[in-house]
Scaffold this active site. Structure first.
Site, PDB file in Angstrom:
ATOM      1  N   GLU A  98       0.848  -1.184   0.000  1.00 19.71           N
ATOM      2  CA  GLU A  98       0.000   0.000   0.000  1.00 19.71           C
ATOM      3  C   GLU A  98       0.887   1.238   0.000  1.00 19.71           C
ATOM      4  O   GLU A  98       1.868   1.320   0.747  1.00 19.71           O
ATOM      5  CB  GLU A  98      -0.902   0.007   1.244  1.00 19.71           C
ATOM      6  CG  GLU A  98      -1.836   1.189   1.331  1.00 19.71           C
ATOM      7  CD  GLU A  98      -2.979   1.120   0.342  1.00 19.71           C
ATOM      8  OE1 GLU A  98      -3.531   2.183   0.011  1.00 19.71           O
ATOM      9  OE2 GLU A  98      -3.312   0.003  -0.095  1.00 19.71           O
TER      10      GLU A  98
ATOM     11  N   ASN B 182       6.570   6.319  -0.363  1.00 24.89           N
ATOM     12  CA  ASN B 182       7.888   5.740  -0.627  1.00 24.89           C
ATOM     13  C   ASN B 182       8.545   5.125   0.615  1.00 24.89           C
ATOM     14  O   ASN B 182       9.768   5.042   0.707  1.00 24.89           O
ATOM     15  CB  ASN B 182       8.817   6.803  -1.243  1.00 24.89           C
ATOM     16  CG  ASN B 182       8.235   7.382  -2.517  1.00 24.89           C
ATOM     17  OD1 ASN B 182       7.732   6.640  -3.365  1.00 24.89           O
ATOM     18  ND2 ASN B 182       8.269   8.707  -2.641  1.00 24.89           N
ATOM     19  N   ARG B 183       7.723   4.716   1.562  1.00 26.04           N
ATOM     20  CA  ARG B 183       8.194   4.094   2.800  1.00 26.04           C
ATOM     21  C   ARG B 183       9.059   5.035   3.649  1.00 26.04           C
ATOM     22  O   ARG B 183       9.785   4.580   4.529  1.00 26.04           O
ATOM     23  CB  ARG B 183       8.956   2.789   2.511  1.00 26.04           C
ATOM     24  CG  ARG B 183       8.061   1.665   1.970  1.00 26.04           C
ATOM     25  CD  ARG B 183       6.956   1.371   2.976  1.00 26.04           C
ATOM     26  NE  ARG B 183       6.115   0.247   2.622  1.00 26.04           N
ATOM     27  CZ  ARG B 183       4.944   0.353   1.996  1.00 26.04           C
ATOM     28  NH1 ARG B 183       4.503   1.532   1.607  1.00 26.04           N
ATOM     29  NH2 ARG B 183       4.215  -0.716   1.761  1.00 26.04           N
ATOM     30  N   LEU B 184       8.968   6.332   3.399  1.00 28.58           N
ATOM     31  CA  LEU B 184       9.695   7.306   4.224  1.00 28.58           C
ATOM     32  C   LEU B 184       8.771   7.775   5.346  1.00 28.58           C
ATOM     33  O   LEU B 184       8.396   8.943   5.444  1.00 28.58           O
ATOM     34  CB  LEU B 184      10.182   8.487   3.368  1.00 28.58           C
ATOM     35  CG  LEU B 184      11.181   8.117   2.273  1.00 28.58           C
ATOM     36  CD1 LEU B 184      11.568   9.354   1.473  1.00 28.58           C
ATOM     37  CD2 LEU B 184      12.427   7.465   2.886  1.00 28.58           C
TER      38      LEU B 184
END
Length: 212
Positions: A3, A189-191
């Site tokens: 997601e 972006n998983r940041l």
């Protein structure tokens, strides 16, 4: 399965002065998400304990109160989590608010709440839940569903609805006094944003940002 989180971020200037106030803000958001049909139970949390051999175990329970003293839940003291907390009171709580891309992770020490606090909460529960607390030897093996239901009916006969059900001596509350509280906000972006409060040596709270 993956997601992409596109919700808003969490920055240091936005944080409340202490984790309790920040939790109150996020919990209110979670309740609104529940009211909008996005989140089922905002007060559901995963409680993780460890046994004498160091093996962890987790289960979902319901948060029943929080304030400047900590986070409260109730349990059978003879259950697996109750026994493990008696031997090792170090505990982790996780609020998995995935539909709104948030988590809160609490690390702390569990202490039993006073008897009067347990009694007040116990008598606020529905009648069936009060009887159920007596009927279930939580975490113990039971021969069949019928045995459990028969025990429940016997106790209903002992304390009919409308009478006072006494508080079981083996049942009560735990308050988790936090050492750290992490607020996790999903980002693109998983940041992700991860901001963690920890108890400072002066009794105040220090905040650090963690890499995602």
């Amino acid at each position: 399965m993956r997601e992409q989180y596109r919700s808003g971020g969490l920055t240091e200037p936005e944080l409340a002065a202490d984790p309790y106030a920040q939790f109150a803000r996020w919990f209110a958001d979670a309740v609104r998400a529940r009211d909008e049909g996005a989140l089922a139970e905002p007060n559901a949390m995963v409680v993780s304990t460890a046994g004498p051999d160091g093996a962890p175990s987790s289960r979902t329970v319901l948060l029943k109160g929080y304030d400047q003293r900590g986070f409260v839940f109730f349990s059978n003291y003879a259950s697996k989590k109750g026994r493990e907390l008696a031997a090792n009171p170090q505990v982790s709580l996780l609020f998995p608010w995935h539909p709104i891309a948030r988590q809160v992770i609490v690390g702390g020490t569990a202490v039993r709440v006073p008897a009067e606090e347990t009694e007040a909460y116990f008598h606020s529960r529905p009648y069936g839940s009060q009887v159920g607390a007596w009927a279930s030897e939580q975490s113990a093996e039971v021969a069949s569903r019928e045995v459990l239901e028969r025990r429940y009916e016997e106790l209903r006969a002992r304390w009919p609805e409308g009478t006072t059900v006494p508080v079981p001596p083996f049942w009560g509350g735990f308050r988790v006094e936090p050492r750290s509280v992490e607020f996790w906000q999903g980002r693109e972006n998983r940041l992700h944003d991860r901001l963690r409060y920890t108890h400072g040596p002066d009794g105040g709270w220090d905040v650090v940002r963690l890499a995602p």
